[in-house]
Structures are given as structure tokens and as C-alpha cells.
Motif scaffolding. Structure first.
Motif, PDB file in Angstrom:
ATOM      1  N   ASP B  42       0.827  -1.205   0.000  1.00  0.00           N
ATOM      2  CA  ASP B  42       0.000   0.000   0.000  1.00  0.00           C
ATOM      3  C   ASP B  42       0.861   1.254   0.000  1.00  0.00           C
ATOM      4  O   ASP B  42       0.528   2.254  -0.630  1.00  0.00           O
ATOM      5  CB  ASP B  42      -0.905   0.024   1.236  1.00  0.00           C
ATOM      6  N   ARG B 259      -6.873   7.878   0.278  1.00  0.00           N
ATOM      7  CA  ARG B 259      -8.102   7.301  -0.268  1.00  0.00           C
ATOM      8  C   ARG B 259      -8.046   7.266  -1.791  1.00  0.00           C
ATOM      9  O   ARG B 259      -8.399   6.278  -2.411  1.00  0.00           O
ATOM     10  CB  ARG B 259      -9.295   8.140   0.186  1.00  0.00           C
ATOM     11  N   SER B 264      -7.200   0.552   1.303  1.00  0.00           N
ATOM     12  CA  SER B 264      -8.325   0.211   2.170  1.00  0.00           C
ATOM     13  C   SER B 264      -7.809  -0.201   3.552  1.00  0.00           C
ATOM     14  O   SER B 264      -6.614  -0.434   3.734  1.00  0.00           O
ATOM     15  CB  SER B 264      -9.156  -0.898   1.546  1.00  0.00           C
ATOM     16  N   SER B 266      -6.677  -2.243   6.486  1.00  0.00           N
ATOM     17  CA  SER B 266      -6.166  -3.602   6.557  1.00  0.00           C
ATOM     18  C   SER B 266      -5.840  -3.995   7.989  1.00  0.00           C
ATOM     19  O   SER B 266      -5.524  -5.139   8.254  1.00  0.00           O
ATOM     20  CB  SER B 266      -4.922  -3.735   5.682  1.00  0.00           C
ATOM     21  N   GLU B 340     -15.010   5.340   6.970  1.00  0.00           N
ATOM     22  CA  GLU B 340     -15.785   4.143   6.662  1.00  0.00           C
ATOM     23  C   GLU B 340     -16.132   3.406   7.947  1.00  0.00           C
ATOM     24  O   GLU B 340     -15.434   2.475   8.354  1.00  0.00           O
ATOM     25  CB  GLU B 340     -15.004   3.241   5.718  1.00  0.00           C
ATOM     26  N   LYS B 343     -16.371  -0.449   7.814  1.00  0.00           N
ATOM     27  CA  LYS B 343     -15.119  -1.193   7.625  1.00  0.00           C
ATOM     28  C   LYS B 343     -14.238  -1.099   8.865  1.00  0.00           C
ATOM     29  O   LYS B 343     -13.535  -2.057   9.205  1.00  0.00           O
ATOM     30  CB  LYS B 343     -14.386  -0.677   6.396  1.00  0.00           C
TER      31      LYS B 343
END
Lengths: 114, 619
Positions: B42, B259, B264, B266, B340, B343
Motif C-alpha cells: 500500500d 483514499r 483500504s 487492513s 468508513e 469497515k
């Protein structure tokens, strides 16, 4: 145990001696999940469970097994639980079976009791 | 412009300088930590995105639209939008113009960080050039805009309903300190600059103030204390910023490029999750949005409070909040900064330890007795269709509890003359989404693998699902190359458009409920509406689309008990029946069974409605 004599074997005894059952974990489960003793064994969960076809999963039976100290049997059934939530939907007592399964997975199965 | 003081320094700048340095150090260390916490893959992606002109231009646009103009809040409520953007953009412009002034008039002072902030104290106006008065005017203009925002903020504290908010966040102690210091910064600035308006120049605001309050403002004994007060207010704000909700100001600047790089969450508390938590401005938009808010006791379980507890590392509350949530995703949909909530909660659940882990290796993929229902119906030649693909219908667990949906769907497939198989007529393997929502990623992956094998072996071209819960995971986590994944609303729409279903429109009023996983989860809003309006008169719920209210039956929640869900369902029903429809139509088996428990009118699945409205045999 005698095994396989002339093609026959002896099944292990299914008698349960409640004096030998360690109920500590079950009592802990009941403390975390008071719902565990509210089950009236109607079997709705067993009838709808998609994992029942594979491991004979049934929350009703799992609770019974844990109560009687037959943990291995309970774990075997639970190993195929997919947490889909159908049993929660059909339970006439409104037991939150998904959380029950997760709590069992957390409380039971520590290395020494496996 | 001429400098008054040779040193360009006065002791009153100290509170501001200390606060500013503290805040900057904190933010730089924090940003570095978060970037280091990202998984290697990432991090690489993030750095690459920074040199990609396309993502970079999107970053710049988002920085302006989100951080400064608060476009999403404007869309929600004009007054709320004005309040936030006036303070953010006004303050930004004050800082920018302050720096421009320093660059133009006293370029040798650029390295003194306090100079642009307290510029008016240090300089005297020499000749009123056009340029000078232009900047004076701009400075006063933006100060006025910020002040109007502050006034609105004060009104909002007492009358939040004017701003379209029923409930607002209860501020914590650092939030309150930050809030009051922020409120006092700008009036103090106005006052302080009012003193120097006759020396360093000013415009309509500062100069008029200087004239009106002449007896106070011309007394230079009052001058230094006011500048001190201004500096102290700034210093307090800067010092309290990292511990208050105002942390969202610097955090959002980092969140936007992360973003846009497509990173995302993790890990439960590190990297992306952490920056999202710090980006939460505690605006409280998610409080009104949360379907659990139908019961007032649940107010404290909304995402804004989860973020606060995550900052405080309060483990008991974090567990409680993250397990209770229905994961309907509405807080994520309405969040103005893009936190989020669903999430973050799944990540918290995934961090929990379990001793027993499910193992599905005993399940053979052909042992699953999904009977092939080989029905090949003669094809009509004049139907141009995507029909040469075989349809594999996966009804899903929840549909198995509402067999009428499966029956209607099979009947529709027959009527349309499609070649189809039912994958789980006699039970199958769960799609894995409920397991995923419980945070147990490993077992979910196993189920995904099993199902993928079954689907690939079936040789189908279209995977048809009637449960949005399944649909979402098939869309997001399955890798089914060459197989089209369709929800039954989309497939029915296609069949109608291709003329394969002969549908009679009735006069009954139908309200369509957007299931969470189908609407917010997968963005399917229009297809079901097109279908419903072909079968009857489509009416809308008071909250629909992105703002649709969860039915309350969601399997996303782990701890919410059966009896606790009833008020939630009733609240959702009240919104649906606002326009007095005859029938409530939904596209999710779970919503259907939850609603029919308490509804005062029939609740049907979209497949049932269409099946009833289509004539038995067209061909």
C-alpha cells in the motif's frame, strides 16, 4: 478397547457421568450468554442449518453436548458453521445464535481442553 | 508599508509560536507513523499515486472541495455547509493573503513564522496604494466571512435543527477547549487589528471599528493585552488540536491522497484505520443517520463515538460498539470526510481472538448436492438476447427461509425461456459474507474458494443472485472471470427490456425499499425502480436511495438481540409507508422477512411482484 474382531468393533460407551464433567466452561458461557439456557430444543435451528448437511451441525445439539461435557462432539459439529444467521432468524425464543457460536469459539477450545 | 520595530519580534508571539511548533511536530510525526504503518504494498501504491498526474489532480480537487468548501455538507444543508466552509475557507484565505502581504512588503521577514499572523502589529502604512487597500479589503472581507461562520456555529450549539441536525455530538473536554478558543480567535483578531487600523491601515471592518470604539482603541495601553489575548487563543487552539476533534483538519489532508490511492483498511488500529479515526470531525451527521438511533440509548453507538473511543483506546466500549452495529453502511454514505464506519468496525471484529476456527475442508465441492435442473426451453429466434449464456441461480441462505422468492424467480426464468441451473436447491455453502462481517476473514475465504470452484465447474455465463448480501461479496471478493454477476433486480430488468417477459402494469402503489447491501453496498438503485415502475405505481419512501433506513434484521450486528430490533424495524416501516403505498417491495429476503413481521400491509420481493404481473406463457 477391543477393535475389529471378525469385522465387528465395540462402540465407545455413550454413558455420561456428570460427576466427571467439568462444568466450569459451560458456566462461564452461561454467564456471558444467558441465552444458552433459554433454548427449548425445538430444533428449528437444526432444520434450517446449511452446515447440517456436512457436519450435522445443530445449535440445539451443540448446547446439549457442551452441557454434558461432550465437547469434542460439539466442536466437530461447529467446525462447519458458516455463521449465516438462519438459525437466528428462525429461533422462536429469539436467541442470538450467531453471538452464541462466537462466544463458544472464544471460551472453549483453549489448548488444554482441546 | 514600513516596519515599525527593528527586531520584528514581541514577546506576545510566543504562545502562538509554541502552539504552532508543537502542533506541526505532532502532525508530521503522526503522518510519518501512519505512512510507515501501511503495508509495504500500500505504501508503494501511495507514493506512486503522488506522482501520477491523474490522482494528483483529483487530490487537489478533493482538498479544495472537501477540506475548504465542504461540498458534501452544502449538499446536506445549505446553512451547515456555509458555516463550515466560511470558517475553513475564510481562515485559509486569511493565512494565504497574510503570507502574500509579507512576501510583497517585507520579504526579509518570510522566515519568521509569526510575521504573517501578526503582520498588522509590526508595520505602518506609508502611502495608500491601490495594492495595499486591495489586500486590506480582502483581509477584512474574509475576516467578516469567518466571523459570520462563528456566529452560525454559536447558534448551532443551541438550535441544531436549523442546520438540519436532530442530534449533535456531545463534545469532550478537549473539544470544548478547542471550540471556545476557536470562537475567540477571530473576534480577538478583529479587536487587535482595530487598534492598528489607523497605523498599519485597515478596511471597512477594522477601520470602522477603530473609529466607533475610538476611546478604547486609541488608548495604546489596551493594545498589547489584546494582541496577547489573540496570540494566546491561537496557542491554546494549536496545543489542544491534536487531542480534540480539530485533528481532522490536518488528518483529512493526508486521508484524501490515501483514499485516492485506493488504499483500504487492513488493520484494526493502524495505518488507514488510524487516519480515518483522526479525520473524524465529530460533526455528528452519522448520529442522525444511524438506524439504531430509533432507540435513544443507542445514540452513543454511532461512528463518531466509536472514533472517540478508538482514540482513547477504551477496549470495552470499542468491542461493544463494533459488535452492535448493523453494518448498514449509512454512516459511511453520509460522512462528509469519508470515514468508513462499517469497515473500521469489521477491522475491530477481525482483531478478536477465537480458539475455535471453522474448517470446511471436509466439504467436497461435488458432494454439495446442487441438482442440475437441466431445463432447456426452446428459444424464440426473434428474441435478441444475452440468453446464450447459461444462468446459474444461487438463491442463498436467506432466500431458503423465504422460498417464495426462489419459486417466483424460477417461474420467471421459465417464463423468459432461460437456460438455468439452481445451485443450492437443497442447501449449499454460504457465500461467506456473514462470516466476513463477523470479522472472520480466514473461514470466509475458505467458503469463497469452495463456491468459486462449484461455479466455475458449472460452466455458467451468468451468476444470478436474489440476496444482496451474497451479491455484495460475489462482486467484491470473488474472482469469477468471464462470469457476469447479477442481482435478480438487474436480471429481471434485462429480461423485461429484451421483451422476454410480458408484464402487465397494475394500479397498486408500490414503495421500494433499498436494501443496505444492494444500494449503499453495491450502488444498485435504478434497476429495481425501473422494474417496480413497470409493475405498478412507484412511490418513494421518505428516506430512500443512499439514505434508506436499514430494516433492522441485518446479520451485520453480532450483539443486537431480537427484541432490541423491533423499534428499528418500525422506524424503517414508518419511513416506507409515509406515502401510503399498498405494497412494500424489497429486493432482499432478509428485509422481506423482517418487515413482514411487523408491517401492516403486504411485503413482497420484487420477483414476486413481477411474477404475479407477468402472464403465464408468452411463448
Amino acid at each position: 478397547m477391543m477393535e475389529n474382531i471378525f469385522g465387528f468393533s465395540i462402540s465407545p460407551s455413550s454413558a455420561i457421568n456428570m460427576d466427571k464433567v467439568d462444568r466450569a466452561l459451560f458456566e462461564e458461557l452461561c454467564r456471558v450468554e444467558p441465552d444458552a439456557v433459554r433454548c427449548m430444543a425445538c430444533g428449528s435451528c437444526s432444520a434450517t442449518c446449511p452446515a447440517a448437511a456436512f457436519s450435522g451441525m445443530s445449535i440445539r445439539k451443540v448446547l446439549l453436548c457442551l452441557q454434558r461435557g461432550k465437547e469434542k462432539e460439539a466442536f466437530r459439529m461447529m467446525s462447519n458453521c458458516m455463521l449465516c444467521g438462519k438459525c437466528t432468524m428462525v429461533c422462536p425464543r429469539g436467541i442470538n445464535t450467531r453471538r452464541l457460536v462466537l462466544s463458544i469459539s472464544r471460551i472453549y477450545g483453549k489448548e488444554d481442553t482441546k | 508599508m514600513r516596519e515599525i520595530y527593528l527586531s520584528g519580534y514581541n514577546n506576545f508571539v510566543l504562545p502562538f509560536v509554541i502552539g504552532m511548533l508543537f502542533c506541526l511536530t505532532w502532525c508530521i510525526i503522526g503522518a510519518a507513523r501512519i505512512i510507515l504503518q501501511l503495508p509495504g504494498k500500500d505504501r508503494k501504491r501511495f507514493f506512486l499515486s503522488l506522482v501520477n498526474p491523474k490522482t494528483m489532480s483529483k487530490n487537489i480537487r478533493d482538498w479544495f472541495c472537501d477540506c475548504l468548501f465542504h461540498v458534501k455538507l452544502w449538499k446536506r444543508n445549505k446553512l451547515l455547509g456555509y458555516m463550515h466552509s466560511s470558517i475553513a475557507f475564510g481562515w485559509f484565505m486569511l493565512i494565504v493573503i497574510g503570507h502574500i502581504e509579507v512576501f510583497l512588503y517585507t520579504p526579509e521577514r518570510v522566515h519568521q513564522i509569526w510575521y504573517p499572523i501578526f503582520f498588522r502589529y509590526f508595520v505602518a502604512v506609508t502611502d495608500t496604494t491601490m495594492k495595499g487597500s486591495f489586500f486590506f479589503f480582502l483581509m477584512d472581507f474574509f475576516l467578516l466571512i469567518v466571523l459570520s461562520g462563528i456566529v452560525l456555529a454559536i447558534i448551532k450549539r443551541a438550535h441544531s435543527r436549523l442546520f438540519g441536525m436532530r442530534r449533535t455530538t456531545q463534545p469532550s473536554l478537549p473539544d470544548l477547549i478547542g471550540l471556545y478558543s476557536l470562537w475567540s480567535i477571530f473576534p480577538l483578531r478583529l479587536l487587535a487589528e482595530g487598534f492598528t487600523a489607523d497605523i498599519s491601515g485597515g478596511s471597512f471592518l477594522t477601520k470602522s471599528l477603530n473609529m466607533v470604539l475610538h476611546s478604547f482603541l486609541s488608548d495604546y495601553m489596551n493594545m498589547l493585552p489584546t494582541w496577547w489575548a489573540y496570540s494566546i487563543a491561537l496557542g491554546i487552539f494549536m496545543c489542544v488540536l491534536p487531542f480534540s476533534r480539530y485533528m481532522h483538519i490536518p488528518a483529512e489532508i493526508l486521508l484524501i491522497p490515501l483514499r485516492n490511492a485506493g488504499i483500504s483498511i487492513s488493520s484494526a488500529r493502524r495505518g488507514m484505520a488510524s487516519i480515518q479515526v483522526y479525520s473524524c470531525p465529530s460533526c455528528g451527521v452519522c448520529i442522525d443517520a444511524c438506524p439504531m438511533g430509533a432507540v435513544k440509548a443507542n445514540t452513543k453507538d454511532s461512528t463518531v463515538y466509536l472514533n472517540r473511543q478508538l482514540k482513547r483506546n477504551n477496549k470495552a466500549r470499542i468491542d461493544e460498539i463494533s459488535e452492535k452495529c448493523l453494518l448498514c453502511g449509512k454512516c459511511t454514505a453520509v460522512c462528509p470526510v469519508g470515514v468508513e464506519g462499517d469497515k473500521i468496525r469489521i477491522a475491530q471484529r477481525a482483531a478478536k481472538k477465537y480458539n475455535l476456527t471453522p474448517d470446511y475442508s471436509n466439504i467436497g465441492t461435488d458432494a454439495v448436492n446442487f441438482q442440475y435442473n437441466k431445463k432447456v426451453i426452446q428459444k424464440n429466434n426473434n428474441v435478441s438476447s444475452s440468453d446464450n449464456k447459461k444462468v446459474l441461480y444461487f438463491a442463498g441462505c436467506m432466500t431458503a427461509l423465504t422460498p417464495v422468492i426462489m419459486k417466483s424467480m424460477v417461474s420467471l426464468l421459465e417464463k423468459a425461456g432461460a437456460e438455468y441451473d439452481v445451485m443450492d436447491r437443497d442447501g449449499g455453502i454460504c457465500c461467506g459474507r456473514p462470516m466476513m462481517m463477523a470479522g472472520r476473514i480466514g473461514p470466509a475465504r475458505q467458503m469463497i474458494e469452495k463456491n468459486t470452484r462449484i461455479i466455475k465447474e458449472s460452466g455458467a455465463g451468468i451468476l444470478l443472485l436474489s440476496c444482496p448480501i451474497c451479491y455484495r461479496i460475489f462482486k467484491e471478493n470473488y474472482k469469477l472471470e468471464g462470469i457476469e454477476i447479477l442481482h435478480h433486480t438487474q436480471y429481471i430488468e434485462r429480461m423485461i427490456n429484451e421483451g422476454r417477459l410480458d408484464i402487465d402494469r397494475s394500479d397498486s402503489r408500490l414503495v421500494y425499499h433499498d436494501p443496505c447491501e444492494l444500494g449503499r453496498g453495491c450502488g444498485v438503485y435504478q434497476s429495481p425502480r425501473n422494474v417496480v415502475s413497470r409493475a405498478g405505481v412507484l412511490v418513494e419512501a421518505s428516506k430512500n436511495g443512499k439514505e434508506s433506513i436499514c430494516c433492522g434484521g441485518s446479520i451485520g450486528s453480532i450483539s443486537l438481540g431480537f427484541d432490541k430490533r423491533r423499534p428499528l424495524t418500525e422506524n424503517a416501516l414508518a419511513s416506507l409507508t409515509a406515502d401510503s403505498p399498498d405494497i412494500i417491495v424489497t429486493a432482499c429476503p432478509l428485509c422481506r422477512s423482517t418487515f413482514s413481521r411487523y408491517a401492516d400491509r403486504p411485503v413482497n420481493d420484487i420477483a414476486e411482484i413481477v411474477d404475479k404481473a407477468t402472464s403465464a406463457d408468452k411463448r
